[in-house]
Design a protein around this motif. Structure first.
Motif, mmCIF file in Angstrom:
data_model
loop_
_atom_site.group_PDB
_atom_site.id
_atom_site.type_symbol
_atom_site.label_atom_id
_atom_site.label_comp_id
_atom_site.label_asym_id
_atom_site.label_seq_id
_atom_site.Cartn_x
_atom_site.Cartn_y
_atom_site.Cartn_z
ATOM 1 N N ILE A 173 -46.371 45.233 7.484
ATOM 2 C CA ILE A 173 -44.972 44.788 7.597
ATOM 3 C C ILE A 173 -44.227 45.007 6.286
ATOM 4 C CG2 ILE A 173 -43.436 42.830 8.105
ATOM 5 C CD1 ILE A 173 -45.794 41.626 9.721
ATOM 6 N N PHE A 174 -44.878 44.686 5.178
ATOM 7 C CA PHE A 174 -44.218 44.720 3.870
ATOM 8 C C PHE A 174 -44.964 45.679 2.934
ATOM 9 C CE2 PHE A 174 -44.137 40.336 5.535
ATOM 10 C CZ PHE A 174 -42.802 40.282 5.880
ATOM 11 N N PRO A 175 -44.268 46.165 1.896
ATOM 12 C CA PRO A 175 -45.004 46.875 0.841
ATOM 13 C C PRO A 175 -45.988 45.900 0.176
ATOM 14 C CG PRO A 175 -42.614 47.090 0.556
ATOM 15 C CD PRO A 175 -42.834 46.064 1.616
ATOM 16 N N LYS A 176 -47.036 46.448 -0.397
ATOM 17 C CA LYS A 176 -48.083 45.624 -1.009
ATOM 18 C C LYS A 176 -47.559 44.858 -2.230
ATOM 19 C CE LYS A 176 -52.991 46.698 -1.659
ATOM 20 N NZ LYS A 176 -53.904 47.841 -1.854
ATOM 21 N N GLY A 177 -46.592 45.446 -2.933
ATOM 22 C CA GLY A 177 -45.975 44.752 -4.060
ATOM 23 C C GLY A 177 -46.675 44.979 -5.374
ATOM 24 N N GLU A 178 -46.503 44.015 -6.275
ATOM 25 C CA GLU A 178 -47.019 44.114 -7.641
ATOM 26 C C GLU A 178 -48.354 43.407 -7.746
ATOM 27 O OE1 GLU A 178 -45.309 45.726 -10.071
ATOM 28 O OE2 GLU A 178 -43.874 46.241 -8.488
ATOM 29 N N LYS A 179 -49.179 43.845 -8.699
ATOM 30 C CA LYS A 179 -50.448 43.174 -8.971
ATOM 31 C C LYS A 179 -50.180 41.719 -9.388
ATOM 32 C CE LYS A 179 -54.672 43.768 -11.480
ATOM 33 N NZ LYS A 179 -55.406 44.397 -12.578
ATOM 34 N N ALA A 180 -50.892 40.803 -8.791
ATOM 35 C CA ALA A 180 -50.701 39.382 -9.120
ATOM 36 C C ALA A 180 -51.181 39.115 -10.546
ATOM 37 C CB ALA A 180 -51.462 38.511 -8.131
ATOM 38 N N PRO A 181 -50.541 38.186 -11.264
ATOM 39 C CA PRO A 181 -50.881 37.967 -12.685
ATOM 40 C C PRO A 181 -52.314 37.463 -12.871
ATOM 41 C CG PRO A 181 -49.288 36.326 -11.884
ATOM 42 C CD PRO A 181 -49.440 37.338 -10.803
ATOM 43 N N ALA A 182 -53.057 38.156 -13.741
ATOM 44 C CA ALA A 182 -54.483 37.856 -13.951
ATOM 45 C C ALA A 182 -54.706 36.451 -14.496
ATOM 46 C CB ALA A 182 -55.092 38.906 -14.884
ATOM 47 N N ASP A 183 -53.683 35.879 -15.135
ATOM 48 C CA ASP A 183 -53.835 34.515 -15.657
ATOM 49 C C ASP A 183 -53.988 33.495 -14.534
ATOM 50 O OD1 ASP A 183 -53.665 35.360 -18.236
ATOM 51 O OD2 ASP A 183 -51.628 34.624 -18.597
ATOM 52 N N ALA A 213 -60.937 37.632 -3.722
ATOM 53 C CA ALA A 213 -59.836 37.263 -4.631
ATOM 54 C C ALA A 213 -59.234 35.926 -4.225
ATOM 55 C CB ALA A 213 -58.764 38.343 -4.617
ATOM 56 N N ARG A 214 -58.772 35.165 -5.216
ATOM 57 C CA ARG A 214 -58.152 33.845 -4.948
ATOM 58 C C ARG A 214 -57.244 33.479 -6.108
ATOM 59 N NH1 ARG A 214 -63.677 34.506 -6.977
ATOM 60 N NH2 ARG A 214 -63.994 32.884 -8.537
ATOM 61 N N ASN A 215 -56.348 32.536 -5.861
ATOM 62 C CA ASN A 215 -55.529 32.040 -6.964
ATOM 63 C C ASN A 215 -56.180 30.814 -7.605
ATOM 64 O OD1 ASN A 215 -54.794 30.091 -5.016
ATOM 65 N ND2 ASN A 215 -52.866 31.139 -4.531
ATOM 66 N N ASN A 216 -55.653 30.422 -8.768
ATOM 67 C CA ASN A 216 -56.120 29.222 -9.457
ATOM 68 C C ASN A 216 -55.775 27.985 -8.626
ATOM 69 O OD1 ASN A 216 -56.501 31.039 -11.562
ATOM 70 N ND2 ASN A 216 -55.404 29.801 -13.089
ATOM 71 N N TRP A 217 -56.393 26.887 -8.930
ATOM 72 C CA TRP A 217 -55.901 25.599 -8.470
ATOM 73 C C TRP A 217 -54.437 25.479 -8.930
ATOM 74 C CZ3 TRP A 217 -58.561 22.410 -5.284
ATOM 75 C CH2 TRP A 217 -59.946 22.573 -5.204
ATOM 76 N N HIS A 218 -53.581 24.889 -8.078
ATOM 77 C CA HIS A 218 -52.177 24.722 -8.457
ATOM 78 C C HIS A 218 -51.503 23.706 -7.555
ATOM 79 C CE1 HIS A 218 -52.181 27.842 -5.312
ATOM 80 N NE2 HIS A 218 -50.906 27.560 -5.069
ATOM 81 N N THR A 219 -50.301 23.320 -7.940
ATOM 82 C CA THR A 219 -49.476 22.431 -7.105
ATOM 83 C C THR A 219 -48.081 23.049 -6.969
ATOM 84 O OG1 THR A 219 -48.576 21.134 -8.943
ATOM 85 C CG2 THR A 219 -50.657 20.376 -8.008
ATOM 86 N N HIS A 220 -47.370 22.614 -5.927
ATOM 87 C CA HIS A 220 -45.957 22.976 -5.738
ATOM 88 C C HIS A 220 -45.139 21.693 -5.739
ATOM 89 C CE1 HIS A 220 -47.158 27.040 -4.745
ATOM 90 N NE2 HIS A 220 -48.058 26.546 -3.937
ATOM 91 N N PRO A 221 -44.269 21.500 -6.726
ATOM 92 C CA PRO A 221 -43.462 20.260 -6.780
ATOM 93 C C PRO A 221 -42.616 20.049 -5.524
ATOM 94 C CG PRO A 221 -43.393 21.400 -8.884
ATOM 95 C CD PRO A 221 -44.091 22.330 -7.928
ATOM 96 N N GLY A 222 -42.206 21.139 -4.862
ATOM 97 C CA GLY A 222 -41.386 21.017 -3.649
ATOM 98 C C GLY A 222 -42.134 21.331 -2.364
ATOM 99 N N GLY A 223 -43.430 21.649 -2.460
ATOM 100 C CA GLY A 223 -44.216 21.978 -1.273
ATOM 101 C C GLY A 223 -44.235 23.468 -0.964
ATOM 102 N N GLN A 224 -45.086 23.834 0.003
ATOM 103 C CA GLN A 224 -45.229 25.245 0.388
ATOM 104 C C GLN A 224 -45.748 25.336 1.821
ATOM 105 O OE1 GLN A 224 -48.498 27.802 -1.229
ATOM 106 N NE2 GLN A 224 -46.864 29.067 -2.086
ATOM 107 N N ILE A 225 -45.366 26.425 2.504
ATOM 108 C CA ILE A 225 -45.909 26.737 3.831
ATOM 109 C C ILE A 225 -46.553 28.118 3.748
ATOM 110 C CG2 ILE A 225 -45.310 27.243 6.234
ATOM 111 C CD1 ILE A 225 -42.869 25.302 5.795
#
Lengths: 138, 138
Positions: free
Chosen positions: B12-22, B53-65
């Motif tokens: 559906i979408f272009p793959k985009g940019e490499k996610a930040p390694a940090d 692949a996975r992201n770090n532990w994190h929080t969203h102050p306003g939430g996420q879907i």
């Protein structure tokens, strides 16, 4: 029933329920993905329009984002030209902007609809997009 | 460059940019679909994770879907078991809930991420999901 026949064209979600005839012209289907959430202030659904189908003119008090996942569709804001939409296109609809969306004449159309800031309200339905209006699209 | 090679698995979408390694372990790609909008209070992106692949532990102050559009992935909130996610699954993440998401060991994973109530902030990144944590998933 999550059979192939009941799948939306994008193959991601079930096709859902028939969209209400009071607010849609032609055949469309709505699958609710996220019921209006009081903490997230968001409601998300998937909508499948058969060729020629469209919703009434309407506004969203809190705004809306459309993410096109399949087919070819139309989007129009009051007083502006119709925009042609394809898979991967995204539309930001600002609060209280009168508009409609739906399939093109010859292709089905599927989008995810994200209703934002739902604490302000979700949708205000207005008049139908008449056959005369719809058929005048070049 | 919107070639097949550059397309996300869902096509559906272009793959985009490499996610930040940090903030990501392994290979992931981010395509911004809706920049943070001051009227809609929303930011939307498409994320493609390669297997493991996975992201770090994190929080969203306003939430996420999260809306899963392809592959098989993992989602975990702090102190809770890992949930397996498949195409068509939706996850509501309440504000300030510590969590991570990513691909399963053997399959890629693609989701749309809708950040809600962005006037409260978008993301607070925390520690990595270690190989020990990730490899302990049964």
């Amino acid at each position: 029933m999550n059979t192939k026949e009941n799948q939306a064209d994008n193959g991601i979600f079930p096709k859902g329920e028939k969209a209400p005839a009071d607010y849609f012209t032609g055949m469309a289907w709505v699958q609710l993905l996220v019921p209006n959430d009081p903490a997230l202030h968001c409601q998300v659904g998937n909508v499948v329009f058969e060729p020629g189908a469209r919703n009434n003119w309407h506004t969203h008090p809190g705004g809306q984002i459309l993410i096109v996942t399949d087919g070819i569709g139309y989007y129009q804001e009051k007083g502006k030209p119709v925009k042609l939409l394809h898979k991967g296109d995204v539309v930001n609809i600002l609060p209280d902007t009168e508009h409609w969306h739906g399939a093109s004449h010859d292709s089905g159309f599927t989008h995810i609809a994200i209703n934002t800031n739902t604490q302000k309200g979700i949708v205000v339905w207005l008049q139908r997009v008449t056959n005369e209006e719809y058929n005048s699209i070049k």
